[in-house]
Design an enzyme around this catalytic site. Sequence first.
Site, short mmCIF file in Angstrom:
data_model
loop_
_atom_site.label_atom_id
_atom_site.label_comp_id
_atom_site.label_asym_id
_atom_site.label_seq_id
_atom_site.Cartn_x
_atom_site.Cartn_y
_atom_site.Cartn_z
N ASP A 8 0.81 -1.22 0.00
CA ASP A 8 0.00 0.00 0.00
C ASP A 8 0.84 1.28 0.00
O ASP A 8 0.39 2.31 -0.48
CB ASP A 8 -0.99 -0.01 1.16
CG ASP A 8 -2.14 -0.98 0.91
OD1 ASP A 8 -2.72 -0.91 -0.19
OD2 ASP A 8 -2.45 -1.80 1.78
N TYR A 11 -9.73 -0.25 2.40
CA TYR A 11 -9.23 -0.35 3.76
C TYR A 11 -8.70 0.97 4.29
O TYR A 11 -8.19 1.79 3.55
CB TYR A 11 -8.09 -1.38 3.78
CG TYR A 11 -8.16 -2.27 5.00
CD1 TYR A 11 -9.20 -3.16 5.16
CD2 TYR A 11 -7.19 -2.20 5.98
CE1 TYR A 11 -9.28 -3.96 6.28
CE2 TYR A 11 -7.25 -3.00 7.10
CZ TYR A 11 -8.30 -3.88 7.25
OH TYR A 11 -8.37 -4.66 8.35
#
Lengths: 661, 661
Positions: free
Chosen positions: A293, A377
Site C-alpha cells: 500500500d 481499507y
Amino acid sequence: MVLDRLQQLAHHVNATTPPPHPFDPLSTSEIDAAVALIRKEHGSLNFNAVTLYEPRKAQMMAWLKDPENAPRPARAADVVAIAPGGKIYDGVVDLDQRKIVEWKHTPNVQPLITMEDLQEVEHIALYCDPWTIGYDERFGTGVRLQQALMYYRPHVDDSQYTYPLDFCPIYNAETKQIIHIDVPSVRRPLNKAPPNNYLPASIEKEGGFRTDIKPIHITQPEGVSFQVKDRIIDWQNWNIHVGFNYREGIVLNNITFNDKGNVRPIFYRLSLAEMVVPYGNPEHPHQRKHAFDLGEYGGGYMTNSLSLGCDCKGAIHYMDAAFVNGAGASTIIKNAICIHEEDAGILFKHTDFRDESMVVTRGRKLIISHIFTAANYEYCVYWIFHQDGTVQLEIKLTGILNTYSLNPGEDTKGWGTEVYPGVNAHNHQHLFCLRVDPNIDGPDNTVFQVDAVRGPGEVGSAENQYGNAFYAKKTKYTTPVESMSDYDGFTTRTWDMANTNKLNPYSKKPVSYKLVSRDVPPLLPKENSLVWKRAGFARHAIHVTKYSDDEIHPAGRHVPQTSGEPSHGLPAWIEAAGSNCSIDNTDVVLWHTFGLTHFPAPEDYPIMPAEPMTLLLRPRNFFTRNPVLDVPPSFSRSPSQVAAGANNCACKKNDGSSVLV
Amino acid sequence: MVLDRLQQLAHHVNATTPPPHPFDPLSTSEIDAAVALIRKEHGSLNFNAVTLYEPRKAQMMAWLKDPENAPRPARAADVVAIAPGGKIYDGVVDLDQRKIVEWKHTPNVQPLITMEDLQEVEHIALYCDPWTIGYDERFGTGVRLQQALMYYRPHVDDSQYTYPLDFCPIYNAETKQIIHIDVPSVRRPLNKAPPNNYLPASIEKEGGFRTDIKPIHITQPEGVSFQVKDRIIDWQNWNIHVGFNYREGIVLNNITFNDKGNVRPIFYRLSLAEMVVPYGNPEHPHQRKHAFDLGEYGGGYMTNSLSLGCDCKGAIHYMDAAFVNGAGASTIIKNAICIHEEDAGILFKHTDFRDESMVVTRGRKLIISHIFTAANYEYCVYWIFHQDGTVQLEIKLTGILNTYSLNPGEDTKGWGTEVYPGVNAHNHQHLFCLRVDPNIDGPDNTVFQVDAVRGPGEVGSAENQYGNAFYAKKTKYTTPVESMSDYDGFTTRTWDMANTNKLNPYSKKPVSYKLVSRDVPPLLPKENSLVWKRAGFARHAIHVTKYSDDEIHPAGRHVPQTSGEPSHGLPAWIEAAGSNCSIDNTDVVLWHTFGLTHFPAPEDYPIMPAEPMTLLLRPRNFFTRNPVLDVPPSFSRSPSQVAAGANNCACKKNDGSSVLV
C-alpha cells in the site's frame, strides 16, 4: 562552489519568507518550480511524484550541529514522471540552483499507481477497486497495468462490497484499454442477498442509532502544552521535525530529548517505510492480491483530510500536505496530519504501606497521526510520544474487507470466511515495515538481539540450586546478513539499538533504545513464492543495514509489477554490501517488519471495528533515572507530612474537572 | 427443605433493605454476623479472611434464568481463621440460616499474609518489606513465617530502597519472634550514595517541577452513559455484575451482551486469579523471592483507596470493599473500585475514494479498575469493555523495584542491574493467571487452539502454485492434559472459546470468543525448580479444566509456604480429573498465564514509569454483523448526498468541545 554558495545566499535573501527547514516537505511553490524546470527541458509528461529529495545525511548532520556556519543543504526535488509511450523517468531538480541535476530513463519498472490512475480505471469500468496488478507473469513489467476488482451496487448508496463480481479485467494505464479479463472456471453469479450497509440512511431504516451515549468533552482551556515552529514540535523535552511524503506519509526527523539541559539525539529518522498485504487464497488470480500500500499507491497520496472532533478530539494542530498531480500542478490535502495531546492515565504511583506516604502522577502523550484509505481499507497511524522517553507506534486497522463472490453452499476451503451470504472475505496479513534510523547519542550505533533465557546449571547444582536463574542474553549483530532474524515468542525477544561508546554511569551498560514489538507474525507465503520474492523486507522481523542515503524503500523505489527476480530493496542492498560489511558501531538503519494475520469474521462486516496494534521504542540504560520525576503529581504526601497530620498539604488533588457520579 | 425455604423467605421479609445479589461481596453486617456466629462456637481467633462463599454455579445458573421462581442461592461466608497455637481453620457460614455449615482444621498449610501481619513485622524490625517466606526447606510449612527484606532510611522522607541491607531476618508470626537471620557470605555494608527520592520535597530541591503542562479537562456535562443498580452495570449493551474479594480483587460475573434484544451470555466469571513474581538471581536466599501477590497477600486486601481526578479522570463511580480484620471486625476500603468511561478514538472509518462518501464514528470504553500495592510494587488493573463486544484486560506496572545491596565494583553477574550506585535490582518476571469461565451462548463450551499456518503444497504445485496459501489451523482440546499448551509466536497462536452447538448463520463457524494475548513469556525458572513446583499454573500459557465450584485458586487455596510437593491447584486438579476427563462441549474454565520479564534499568528508578501490558477477548463469529453500526457517527455523507452537494447534511460533526490550535 563559491558561485553556488552566492547563488544560494542570493536566493535566500530574495525570498520573502525564511527558507524552509531542509527536512520540510516541498511546498506548492517548490513543486511548481520543479515541474516548470522539467517541462521546459522535457516537454509534456505525466507526473507521478515530485517530493523532497532528502538532504544527504552527512551534510545534514553537519548543518544540524552548526546551522550558523555549516552549509545549508540545498532544497531539491525527487521526481518520477511518465513520458508519452510509457517511458519512466527518474530525476532530481536542485531548487536552489534551479537546475535539473539528474534525469534518467529507468527501463523495466513501473512507478506507483496514483489516485488519479485509479480514478481513470473507475471511469471506464463502473464500481471497481483498481489495484496494481502486483505481478502477473503473462504481462511482465513493461506495460503499466492495473487489475480491476469488480463490484456491483444495486443502488448508489449501497455498499458494493456485498456484490463482488467473479471476473477481473486487466487495464492498460497507458492506452486506457482493457487488455484481458480473467474469468474463473467456476462462475459465481451476482449475489442475491439484500444489501448490508453501514451509512446512516440504512441504519435509520433498521431502527436508528442508539441514544444512550452521553458526550465526553475534552478541553484545554489554557491551550496545548506543545509549541510548533514551522514544522518543528517542542513538547515535554522532545523535539521533533514533522515531515511528510507521498509514500510513507509522516516522516519524523531529528528526534531529540532534552535531558536536564543536555539535548540528546535519539532518532535521525522514523517512518513507516513499506507494507504488504498478502492474501491467502491460492486460487488464480487471487495470488495477485498482495498490495504494497505504501510502495504501490503511496500512503501520503491516499491520506485523508481530517475533521475536527471526528478523527481527533481536543485541541488540534493540523498540517497540510502538498503533492504534484499528473498534469504537473501542485495540490494540497488540507489537515493531512493531526497533532494533539491526550491524557495518558497514571504515569507512576506508589504508596508506602508502612506510613501511607504516597505519590500519584498522571501522564500525558503527544500524538502525531494521519489516516490513509487504501481502496477498501483504512490505516490510522499514530506516532505517540510519551513523557518518559518512550516512542510508541500504534496502527488501527479499519475500513472494509476485500471481498469475493461465493456461490450458495460453496466451501471456502479454509481460505476465507463467508462474512455475509455470498460474500467471501479471504485470509490476509498486514505486514508493515518500520524504518528506524537510530541516533542514540550519536550516529554510531550497534544493534543487539536480546533474549530472556534460563541460566546455566541444572536444578540442584551449586550455581543454580533452586533453578531460578535467568538473564538477558545479548547477541550483537556484526553484519547485515547476521542481523536477518525473526521474532522469538519463547524468549520474548527484543532488540536494543545501543551506543556502545557511551555506558550508563550506573548500570555500566550501553545507552540504548529497545524495540518491544509483540505482533510479529512471519510472512506466511512460502519461501520462493511470488510474495516472498517481491516483499523481501518481510522475510524477517529484523534487518539491519549500514546507512546509505538512497536506501529508503525496502521493497525498492518502483514497486508495481516487480517480479521479485531479483528482489529489490533490502535483499539487494544486503547482498551488495557483502559479508564484510560491518554494522558494529557505525551509522546503521534497523528495519522491522510487524503486523497481524487476519482471518475475517462476520463482525468485521460491512465495516470493520478498528483493530489496534502497537509497538514501543523504550529508553533502556539511556537515562540515569526516571526522567519524569518532575512531572507535577496529582496527589502526594510524604511520611513526615502524614506524621504531621497534614494529609493534603502541597498537593494539587483534582483539577476540578473530575466529578463523582 | 420447606423449612429452609421459609426461613430464607422470612429473613428476606424481615430485612429492611432488599437482599443482596447472590454475587455481591459480603457487606460489613454480613461479615460481622459471620464472625459473631464463629466466635460464639469457637472462641477467640485471628481472622484471616471472611469473604463471599460464592453460590454454587448450578444453583446460580438456575436462579439467573428464573429469579422469580428458582430458589435464591443462600448467602454464605467463606472463612479462614487462625486459632491460638497456629492451627488453621477453614469454614463456611450460612448467613441465611445463621449457622456454621463447615468448620475444619486444615493441617500443613499457611493462609495468606495480611496487611496486619506485615505491619506486625514492621513494628519489630524498622524499615523492612516483610514478604511471605515463599518456601524455605529449613523451616517447612508448619510454622507461620515471613522474611524481612531490610532497608535503611537516612531520613524519614527518604526512599529506603536506595539503602538495602544485606541480611534477612526470618520472623515467626505466631510467636512474633525473629527465629533466624540469613547473612550472606559476602557482606555488603550500607550504601554510601546520596538519597534518590521521588517525593515532591526532593524534586523541589533539585530544581522543581516542570511548568509547561497545560491542563486537560475531561467532562461529561450530561452525565455518564452507564447505569449502576446495586452492583450491576448496564452500558452499551453490556451487563456486568461487579464483585470484589480479598484475593482476586475485582470479580466480574454474569457478563452478557444485548444483541438486538437478545441478551446473550458471554462470561460467567472473569478474574485475575493468581500471579507469581519469580526473581532470577540464583544466590541464596533470593530464590525465596517469588511472590504470589494474590495468593500470598491478597490483591483485594492490598487495594488502594482511590482519589478523584488522580487515579481516574472524568465522571467517576466508586465502589467500596468490605473485609474482616484479624480481630474479627469488618473494615471498609473506600473507593476501592473505579468505574468510568473514556473516549476510545476511532471506532470505525471508511471513505469511498470514487465518490468521497464516508463515515467516521468514535468509540467509547467502560473501565472497571482497581490498584493494589504489593510492598514495593503497584499493579493497576483495568477491565475495559468496548462497544464492539471486546473485553480488554490492561495491567499497568509501576511502583518501586525490589532492590538489594551491591558492593562498589561488584559484578551483578547478569542477574540484576545496578540502577543506582550500590543498588542492585534483580531480574524478575510478572506472571499473571487470568481465569475465564466462558458462557458463550451457554455453559457448554469448547476451547480450540488456533494457529496461522501455511497451506499444503509447494510453490509451483497445482494446489498452491504461487505459494501464498495460508489458513487458521484449529486444534480442539478434548482433555485437560491436552490443553496444557504454550504460546507460539511463530503461528501467532490464539485460543477460541466456542459454543460448537451454535454456528454463526453466515460463516457456519461456531460462535466464539478469541483470546488474543501477546505478552506470554514462559516461566523462566526451570522444570522441577522451586518456583516451577509451587506455581504449577505458570508452567503453561493455557490450561483448560472442567468447571468445578471449588477450583478458583490455581496455586491452591492456601499458598504461603507450600513446598510444591505435591503442586497445588491446577496440576492437582488436572491429575485428579484423569485422562478420561472430557472438556469437549461442556462447562469449562480457561486459565491463561501471561505477563512480562523485566530486566531493570536506571530509568525504572527510584520509581518506575508505568509499563502497560494488555490482552483481548474478542467476539469472532459471535455476531452476524459489526455490532456497533448504530453508534452515531461523528461525520458521514452518502454517495447521493455528495452528488447532491450536501456535504454536511445529517452529520453531527464536532461536538463543539474540540478546537483548532
